[in-house]
Design a protein around this motif. Structure first.
Motif, PDB file in Angstrom:
ATOM      1  N   ALA A  17       0.830  -1.208   0.000  1.00  0.00           N
ATOM      2  CA  ALA A  17       0.000   0.000   0.000  1.00  0.00           C
ATOM      3  C   ALA A  17       0.863   1.257   0.000  1.00  0.00           C
ATOM      4  O   ALA A  17       0.551   2.242  -0.693  1.00  0.00           O
ATOM      5  N   LEU A  18       1.950   1.228   0.734  1.00  0.00           N
ATOM      6  CA  LEU A  18       2.869   2.364   0.756  1.00  0.00           C
ATOM      7  C   LEU A  18       3.489   2.610  -0.608  1.00  0.00           C
ATOM      8  O   LEU A  18       3.576   3.752  -1.076  1.00  0.00           O
ATOM      9  N   LEU A  19       3.900   1.544  -1.273  1.00  0.00           N
ATOM     10  CA  LEU A  19       4.535   1.683  -2.584  1.00  0.00           C
ATOM     11  C   LEU A  19       3.534   2.177  -3.624  1.00  0.00           C
ATOM     12  O   LEU A  19       3.870   3.016  -4.472  1.00  0.00           O
ATOM     13  N   ASP A  20       2.302   1.666  -3.568  1.00  0.00           N
ATOM     14  CA  ASP A  20       1.271   2.122  -4.516  1.00  0.00           C
ATOM     15  C   ASP A  20       0.969   3.607  -4.318  1.00  0.00           C
ATOM     16  O   ASP A  20       0.881   4.376  -5.285  1.00  0.00           O
ATOM     17  N   THR A  41      -0.669   9.301   4.654  1.00  0.00           N
ATOM     18  CA  THR A  41      -2.098   9.619   4.541  1.00  0.00           C
ATOM     19  C   THR A  41      -2.737   8.878   3.376  1.00  0.00           C
ATOM     20  O   THR A  41      -3.813   8.298   3.507  1.00  0.00           O
ATOM     21  N   ALA A  42      -2.070   8.881   2.231  1.00  0.00           N
ATOM     22  CA  ALA A  42      -2.623   8.229   1.056  1.00  0.00           C
ATOM     23  C   ALA A  42      -2.716   6.714   1.237  1.00  0.00           C
ATOM     24  O   ALA A  42      -3.633   6.068   0.729  1.00  0.00           O
ATOM     25  N   ALA A  43      -1.765   6.153   1.974  1.00  0.00           N
ATOM     26  CA  ALA A  43      -1.756   4.704   2.209  1.00  0.00           C
ATOM     27  C   ALA A  43      -2.612   4.309   3.409  1.00  0.00           C
ATOM     28  O   ALA A  43      -2.784   3.118   3.681  1.00  0.00           O
ATOM     29  N   ARG A  44      -3.106   5.306   4.142  1.00  0.00           N
ATOM     30  CA  ARG A  44      -3.940   5.091   5.329  1.00  0.00           C
ATOM     31  C   ARG A  44      -3.187   4.304   6.406  1.00  0.00           C
ATOM     32  O   ARG A  44      -3.710   3.350   6.990  1.00  0.00           O
ATOM     33  N   LYS A  47       2.599   7.408  10.265  1.00  0.00           N
ATOM     34  CA  LYS A  47       3.934   7.810   9.820  1.00  0.00           C
ATOM     35  C   LYS A  47       4.979   6.833  10.341  1.00  0.00           C
ATOM     36  O   LYS A  47       5.975   6.535   9.663  1.00  0.00           O
ATOM     37  N   GLY A  48       4.740   6.295  11.540  1.00  0.00           N
ATOM     38  CA  GLY A  48       5.655   5.313  12.098  1.00  0.00           C
ATOM     39  C   GLY A  48       5.718   4.047  11.252  1.00  0.00           C
ATOM     40  O   GLY A  48       6.781   3.424  11.141  1.00  0.00           O
ATOM     41  N   ALA A  49       4.585   3.669  10.650  1.00  0.00           N
ATOM     42  CA  ALA A  49       4.556   2.482   9.793  1.00  0.00           C
ATOM     43  C   ALA A  49       5.416   2.682   8.552  1.00  0.00           C
ATOM     44  O   ALA A  49       6.047   1.741   8.062  1.00  0.00           O
TER      45      ALA A  49
END
Length: 205
Positions: A17-20, A41-44, A47-49
């Motif tokens: 999800a982060l990469l997308d 935010t976009a990956a929902r 920030k720690g994740a």
């Protein structure tokens, strides 16, 4: 067969999800204008994740670009081994098909094209070359070896030929872009012609 734990599955889904999300933001806004907060935010995710998976924004771009390169090379390989109805395809034709497939992957996909144009500036030419060596080099060398085995390639170094081919395909396209529009502060206005009528003007006019 090893089964992933729920934790491992969740981590893999979060990373994907982060990469997308990052790929879309980098392509649309640019690397400099995209923040870690934007990606989270976009990956929902928190920030720690983000920092759990990647040390910094540059590392995210590096992985995003590797994924894009992998998609392009998968497309190239599929085209190179496509069914020819039982007829054996000449190696030269296979090489041409591979080059056309490589170029079309960027021509038809604005996101891939945007990421490619930013890659050298963000990662540096050396890192881009490293990615190429890991992902694309074996494919290029295989095509060149097929050509040489059939006498369709002169007795030259495969490594050197592969580097030249890749350098040509991946050279910065800015040299082929039309010249920028004249600055309104430094040039006189045309008497009876709007800049939109000029084929060399950018769309911002």
């Amino acid at each position: 067969m090893r089964v992933k734990s729920r934790r491992a599955e969740h981590a893999a889904l979060t990373r994907a999800a982060l990469l997308d999300a990052a790929a879309e933001l980098f392509a649309e806004k640019g690397f400099a204008a995209t923040s870690i907060d934007d990606i989270a935010t976009a990956a929902r995710v928190s920030k720690g994740a983000v920092y759990h998976h990647f040390p910094d924004k540059k590392a995210i771009f590096d992985e995003v670009f590797r994924v894009v390169q992998g998609e392009v090379l998968d497309h190239v390989q599929e085209a190179a081994v496509a069914d020819t109805g039982g007829a054996e395809r000449p190696p030269l034709e296979t090489a041409v098909t591979a080059v056309e497939s490589f170029l079309s992957s960027y021509v038809t996909d604005a996101r891939k094209r945007s990421l490619f144009r930013q890659s050298a500036g963000v990662l540096g030419v050396h890192r881009c070359r490293e990615n190429y060596g890991e992902l694309a080099h074996p494919l290029v060398l295989g095509l060149l070896e097929d050509l040489r085995s059939r006498g369709e390639l002169q007795d030259v170094s495969r490594e050197m030929a592969g580097s030249v081919i890749f350098g040509t395909l991946c050279s910065e396209p800015s040299a082929r872009r039309p010249p920028p529009c004249p600055s309104p502060t430094t040039t006189k206005k045309p008497a009876a012609r709007h800049p939109r009528s000029s084929p060399t003007c950018c769309r911002a006019c």
